[in-house]
Design a protein around this motif. Structure first.
Motif, PDB file in Angstrom:
ATOM      1  N   TYR A 178      -0.322   6.928   7.347  1.00  0.00           N
ATOM      2  CA  TYR A 178      -0.423   6.373   5.993  1.00  0.00           C
ATOM      3  C   TYR A 178      -0.912   4.921   6.056  1.00  0.00           C
ATOM      4  CZ  TYR A 178       1.048   5.199   1.208  1.00  0.00           C
ATOM      5  OH  TYR A 178       1.080   4.786  -0.092  1.00  0.00           O
ATOM      6  N   LEU A 179      -0.317   4.146   6.943  1.00  0.00           N
ATOM      7  CA  LEU A 179      -0.675   2.734   7.100  1.00  0.00           C
ATOM      8  C   LEU A 179      -2.108   2.568   7.600  1.00  0.00           C
ATOM      9  CD1 LEU A 179       0.277  -0.281   7.208  1.00  0.00           C
ATOM     10  CD2 LEU A 179       0.916   0.179   9.572  1.00  0.00           C
ATOM     11  N   LEU A 180      -2.461   3.288   8.665  1.00  0.00           N
ATOM     12  CA  LEU A 180      -3.800   3.156   9.243  1.00  0.00           C
ATOM     13  C   LEU A 180      -4.872   3.684   8.293  1.00  0.00           C
ATOM     14  CD1 LEU A 180      -2.948   4.159  12.904  1.00  0.00           C
ATOM     15  CD2 LEU A 180      -3.625   1.887  12.103  1.00  0.00           C
ATOM     16  N   ARG A 181      -4.578   4.771   7.621  1.00  0.00           N
ATOM     17  CA  ARG A 181      -5.525   5.348   6.661  1.00  0.00           C
ATOM     18  C   ARG A 181      -5.785   4.367   5.512  1.00  0.00           C
ATOM     19  NH1 ARG A 181      -4.122   9.266   2.491  1.00  0.00           N
ATOM     20  NH2 ARG A 181      -5.986  10.284   1.755  1.00  0.00           N
ATOM     21  N   GLY A 182      -4.728   3.726   5.036  1.00  0.00           N
ATOM     22  CA  GLY A 182      -4.887   2.722   3.983  1.00  0.00           C
ATOM     23  C   GLY A 182      -5.752   1.561   4.434  1.00  0.00           C
ATOM     24  N   SER A 183      -5.577   1.145   5.676  1.00  0.00           N
ATOM     25  CA  SER A 183      -6.376   0.049   6.222  1.00  0.00           C
ATOM     26  C   SER A 183      -7.855   0.433   6.306  1.00  0.00           C
ATOM     27  CB  SER A 183      -5.842  -0.333   7.602  1.00  0.00           C
ATOM     28  OG  SER A 183      -6.636  -1.318   8.185  1.00  0.00           O
ATOM     29  N   ILE A 184      -8.124   1.658   6.742  1.00  0.00           N
ATOM     30  CA  ILE A 184      -9.512   2.135   6.841  1.00  0.00           C
ATOM     31  C   ILE A 184     -10.126   2.233   5.448  1.00  0.00           C
ATOM     32  CG2 ILE A 184     -10.985   4.092   7.483  1.00  0.00           C
ATOM     33  CD1 ILE A 184      -8.873   4.654   9.742  1.00  0.00           C
TER      34      ILE A 184
END
Length: 146
Positions: A55-61
């Motif tokens: 969730y965190l990494l996807r949001g950053s991307i």
């Protein structure tokens, strides 16, 4: 090398991923650090990616893609996003995440000017002269009140 205040964390550093070193010159867009990190974890230790981390990494991307011209996603970013979405089908739709990111991007409520300036700080140095550049997003109404 870590700053002196972070020296105690040095033994925990496993690898440094530099997007500039990953670029082979054929990419139209700058690589997303988060997509490079996800790609590396997927190759080396995919079991480390939990739903919360996805969730965190996807949001950053998605934030990186959103802040680029015409909201374009590179092939590598699309591949990484698809893998995360397949592995964790309960993640919110991309459009929902982008909508929330767009709402908060221009809402400086509760954030000091120093935090805004440090958020996207880039430093350039030739050894003698050091220049710091920040991007600050704000509406024209906010700008008029400064």
């Amino acid at each position: 090398l870590l700053d002196s205040e972070d020296k105690s964390l040095e033994s925990a550093v496993v690898k440094v991923i530099n997007p500039d070193e990953q670029c082979d010159g054929s990419l139209e867009l700058e690589a997303s650090s988060s997509s490079l990190v996800v790609k590396e974890i997927l190759q080396e230790a995919p079991e480390l990616i939990t739903q919360q981390l996805a969730y965190l990494l996807r949001g950053s991307i998605l934030f990186k893609c959103m802040s680029l011209e015409a909201d374009r996603i590179t092939e590598q970013q699309e591949k990484v996003l698809s893998i995360l979405e397949e592995k964790f089908p309960d993640l919110p739709p991309r459009e929902e995440i982008i909508s929330v990111l767009q709402e908060t991007q221009f809402n400086p409520q509760g954030i000091s000017i120093e935090e805004v300036m440090l958020k996207d700080l880039k430093e350039i140095s030739d050894g003698e002269i050091k220049v710091a550049i920040s991007t600050v997003y704000m509406t024209l109404e906010v700008r008029g009140n400064l």
